[in-house]
Design an enzyme around this catalytic site. Structure first.
Site, mmCIF file in Angstrom:
data_model
loop_
_atom_site.group_PDB
_atom_site.id
_atom_site.type_symbol
_atom_site.label_atom_id
_atom_site.label_comp_id
_atom_site.label_asym_id
_atom_site.label_seq_id
_atom_site.Cartn_x
_atom_site.Cartn_y
_atom_site.Cartn_z
ATOM 1 N N CYS A 64 42.414 38.417 40.207
ATOM 2 C CA CYS A 64 41.740 39.723 40.218
ATOM 3 C C CYS A 64 41.234 39.939 41.648
ATOM 4 O O CYS A 64 41.827 39.422 42.590
ATOM 5 C CB CYS A 64 40.611 39.748 39.180
ATOM 6 S SG CYS A 64 39.326 38.507 39.457
ATOM 7 N N ALA A 65 40.148 40.653 41.810
ATOM 8 C CA ALA A 65 39.636 40.909 43.159
ATOM 9 C C ALA A 65 38.960 39.682 43.763
ATOM 10 O O ALA A 65 39.208 39.333 44.916
ATOM 11 C CB ALA A 65 38.672 42.088 43.146
#
Length: 105
Positions: A64-65
């Site tokens: 993800c981020a």
């Protein structure tokens, strides 16, 4: 089952050897900021385990981020009986920080 944190270097090496398939759990608007080439997009907001690339024999690694959502997905999947355990611990931020390339559409 424990979660295994992979560094960007670990993921890059495994990708170069075609050992893993990446699953990106970021939201569609985040993909506009770039993604890791070859990753499968399964946004967390509409996450469906049935959409996982289970027919692929390579090991799944999630990202993800920054590593928070991918860890959450791993915990959820482990409770559902999936044998998944690895994620890019620093997320795409770590990937970019190491100077690795992104793909844009």
């Amino acid at each position: 089952m424990a979660i295994i944190d992979l560094s960007a270097a670990d993921v890059k090496s495994a990708l170069d050897k075609d050992e893993i398939i990446l699953v990106d759990v970021r939201e569609p608007h985040e993909l506009a900021m770039g993604y890791i080439d070859g990753a499968v997009s399964l946004p967390l907001s509409a996450f469906d385990p049935a959409a996982l690339p289970t027919e692929d024999s390579r090991e799944m690694v999630f990202y993800c981020a920054a590593g928070v959502r991918s860890a959450r997905v791993l915990e959820y999947l482990q409770h559902q009986g999936f044998a998944v355990k690895k994620h890019l611990s620093g997320g795409i931020q770590d990937w970019v920080g190491k100077g690795y390339p992104l793909k844009f559409e």
